[in-house]
Write an enzyme that holds these catalytic residues in place. Structure first.
Site, PDB file in Angstrom:
ATOM      1  N   ASP A 191      -4.258 -12.963   3.342  1.00  0.00           N
ATOM      2  CA  ASP A 191      -5.553 -12.524   3.882  1.00  0.00           C
ATOM      3  C   ASP A 191      -6.722 -12.889   2.963  1.00  0.00           C
ATOM      4  O   ASP A 191      -7.864 -12.477   3.201  1.00  0.00           O
ATOM      5  CB  ASP A 191      -5.543 -11.016   4.228  1.00  0.00           C
ATOM      6  CG  ASP A 191      -4.800 -10.163   3.227  1.00  0.00           C
ATOM      7  OD1 ASP A 191      -4.495 -10.644   2.110  1.00  0.00           O
ATOM      8  OD2 ASP A 191      -4.509  -8.982   3.549  1.00  0.00           O
ATOM      9  N   HIS A 228       0.821  -1.221   0.000  1.00  0.00           N
ATOM     10  CA  HIS A 228       0.000   0.000   0.000  1.00  0.00           C
ATOM     11  C   HIS A 228       0.856   1.273   0.000  1.00  0.00           C
ATOM     12  O   HIS A 228       0.314   2.370  -0.175  1.00  0.00           O
ATOM     13  CB  HIS A 228      -0.936   0.022   1.214  1.00  0.00           C
ATOM     14  CG  HIS A 228      -1.966  -1.064   1.203  1.00  0.00           C
ATOM     15  ND1 HIS A 228      -2.877  -1.212   0.179  1.00  0.00           N
ATOM     16  CD2 HIS A 228      -2.215  -2.090   2.064  1.00  0.00           C
ATOM     17  CE1 HIS A 228      -3.653  -2.257   0.417  1.00  0.00           C
ATOM     18  NE2 HIS A 228      -3.270  -2.823   1.560  1.00  0.00           N
ATOM     19  N   HIS A 285      -6.235  -7.312  -0.541  1.00  0.00           N
ATOM     20  CA  HIS A 285      -6.430  -5.882  -0.809  1.00  0.00           C
ATOM     21  C   HIS A 285      -5.672  -5.472  -2.069  1.00  0.00           C
ATOM     22  O   HIS A 285      -4.593  -5.989  -2.337  1.00  0.00           O
ATOM     23  CB  HIS A 285      -5.912  -5.050   0.371  1.00  0.00           C
ATOM     24  CG  HIS A 285      -6.521  -5.414   1.685  1.00  0.00           C
ATOM     25  ND1 HIS A 285      -5.885  -6.214   2.613  1.00  0.00           N
ATOM     26  CD2 HIS A 285      -7.734  -5.089   2.217  1.00  0.00           C
ATOM     27  CE1 HIS A 285      -6.674  -6.363   3.672  1.00  0.00           C
ATOM     28  NE2 HIS A 285      -7.797  -5.696   3.462  1.00  0.00           N
TER      29      HIS A 285
HETATM   30  C1  SP5 Z   1      -1.040  -5.143   3.904  1.00  0.00           C
HETATM   31  C2  SP5 Z   1      -2.495  -5.178   4.215  1.00  0.00           C
HETATM   32  O1  SP5 Z   1      -3.112  -6.239   4.139  1.00  0.00           O
HETATM   33  N1  SP5 Z   1      -3.060  -4.027   4.627  1.00  0.00           N
HETATM   34  C3  SP5 Z   1      -4.452  -3.988   4.866  1.00  0.00           C
HETATM   35  C4  SP5 Z   1      -4.899  -2.782   5.611  1.00  0.00           C
HETATM   36  C5  SP5 Z   1      -6.377  -2.860   5.800  1.00  0.00           C
HETATM   37  N2  SP5 Z   1      -6.829  -2.176   6.952  1.00  0.00           N
HETATM   38  C6  SP5 Z   1      -8.257  -2.151   6.975  1.00  0.00           C
HETATM   39  C7  SP5 Z   1      -8.778  -2.323   8.367  1.00  0.00           C
HETATM   40  C8  SP5 Z   1     -10.286  -2.218   8.350  1.00  0.00           C
HETATM   41  C9  SP5 Z   1     -10.839  -2.906   9.535  1.00  0.00           C
HETATM   42  N3  SP5 Z   1     -12.205  -3.149   9.365  1.00  0.00           N
HETATM   43  C10 SP5 Z   1     -12.708  -4.007  10.416  1.00  0.00           C
HETATM   44  C11 SP5 Z   1     -13.539  -5.112   9.854  1.00  0.00           C
HETATM   45  C12 SP5 Z   1     -13.591  -6.228  10.848  1.00  0.00           C
HETATM   46  N4  SP5 Z   1     -14.354  -7.347  10.324  1.00  0.00           N
HETATM   47 ZN    ZN Z   2      -4.065  -7.177   2.646  1.00  0.00          ZN
END
Ligand code: SP5
Ligand code: ZN
Length: 357
Positions: free
Chosen positions: A292, A167, A205
């Site tokens: 993930d 990212h 992502h």
């Molecule tokens: C490297 C990587 O995988 N970065 C991902 C960053 C994503 N962060 C998003 C967090 C959003 C959390 N939402 C909570 C949902 C719980 N089910």
């Molecule tokens: Zn990710």
């Protein structure tokens, strides 16, 4: 397989991240790397080693020197100004969006520490703390060491990078990422091999940072499979319509996936992405190995199983290209070690099948 890791990476360890304005327990924790390391050690088929120090050269080939300088000094700057009392990590609250300046031209560099972090960071989920820069540098050393192993003739090598990288863009950090390990490895490979390099990003992502870094480049092709950003972070990039710009037109491929995509459907999309990369490159492949996509991941919404990860590794190794595999996301700590172990076992199985003896 050669597995590169660094204990310095564990110095980056914050308690909370801010999600929709609320502190929640951090997802991107040292236990992730420990789980993978333990599983690979127990597997017994891997050779674990630490990286050499590669200095700033490979980093400055990709990132804005001012971003790197900011990351290096940020924590000390908060401490020196007295702002770090009562806290162990800092998070921005004021961001420089494209529309802020509009016709006013570029913003001058902010002076206040609060302004500076919002200038370089694009979300609230990527805290910066005392050990962050050292850990991010160690993760880059891991990625470059893996690239070197492949340049030295290894068919595949794996870097247990943490923090992740995909990212982070040339002049921007976020998404748990500070320096873009995969992009730095890819740029290193291009410069050292003079071949066209492919990046296969299988994190759930979209790798906005990696895509942005190479968007106008023809010598690095970027293919990403991810949950549709209409549902999932990072929301603002990763649609199939994004195919590159200028000389890079046609060198970006995005494959947004439906919620709940299972092993069979995923492998079909993966095969298409790998074939696409083989058509456009002649050198090594860098794999941004996010785990993930796992069915139990708390941040993803796909349904890949441990057996699916083994099949993915086999399919990618079947391309016959040297593989520089670098860890990205993956947050189901209990199943993470086995996921990595299976992916790499798939690679090793296919590589062994190809060996002539
Ligand atoms: C490297 C990587 O995988 N970065 C991902 C960053 C994503 N962060 C998003 C967090 C959003 C959390 N939402 C909570 C949902 C719980 N089910
Ligand atoms: Zn990710």
């Amino acid at each position: 397989m050669r597995v590169i890791h660094s204990p310095v990476q564990a110095e980056h360890t914050y308690r909370h991240e801010v999600v929709s304005g609320l502190p929640v327990p951090a997802y991107e924790v040292p236990a992730r790397a420990a789980a993978i390391r333990d599983a690979l050690e127990r597997d017994g088929r891997h050779r674990l080693a630490e990286p050499r120090g590669w200095g700033l050269g490979p980093i400055l080939a990709v990132h804005d020197a001012d971003l790197v300088g900011y990351l290096e000094g940020a924590w000390a700057e908060w401490v020196a100004s007295g702002r770090a009392a009562r806290r162990t990590a800092i998070v921005p609250d004021t961001f420089l969006l494209a529309g802020y300046r509009g016709a006013m031209g570029e913003a001058s560099r902010p002076v206040a520490p609060e302004g500076r972090i919002g200038y370089w960071c694009f979300d609230t989920m990527t805290p910066l703390m005392e050990g962050t820069y050292r850990a991010a540098r160690a993760a880059v050393d891991v990625a470059v060491e893996v690239a070197e192993a492949v340049l030295d003739g290894e068919r595949a090598a794996y870097g247990l990078c943490r923090p992740p990288g995909h990212h982070a863009a040339r002049g921007m950090f976020g998404g748990y990422c500070y320096l873009n390990n995969a992009a730095i490895a890819a740029e290193w490979l291009v410069r050292r091999s003079r071949m066209r390099v492919g990046i296969l990003d299988v994190d759930v992502h979209h790798g906005n940072g990696t895509q942005a870094i190479f968007y106008e480049r023809a010598d690095v092709a970027y293919a990403s499979l991810h949950s549709d950003p209409q549902r999932l972070y990072p929301y603002f990039s990763g649609s199939a319509e994004e195919t590159g710009e200028g000389p890079g037109l046609g060198a970006t491929l995005n494959v947004p996936l439906a919620m709940g995509t299972d092993d069979d459907a995923y492998l079909m999309a993966l095969e298409r992405a790998v074939d696409w990369l083989l058509d456009r490159t002649d050198g090594p492949l860098v794999v941004s190995l996010g785990l993930d996509t796992f069915e139990q991941d708390p941040l993803g919404d796909l349904a890949i199983t441990h057996d699916g990860f083994r099949r993915c590794g086999e399919l990618v190794a079947g391309a016959g290209r040297p593989l520089v595999i670098v860890q990205e996301g993956g947050y189901a700590v209990a199943g993470l070690g086995e996921a990595a172990r299976q992916w790499l076992a798939g690679v090793d199985a296919r590589a062994a099948a190809h060996r002539p003896e």
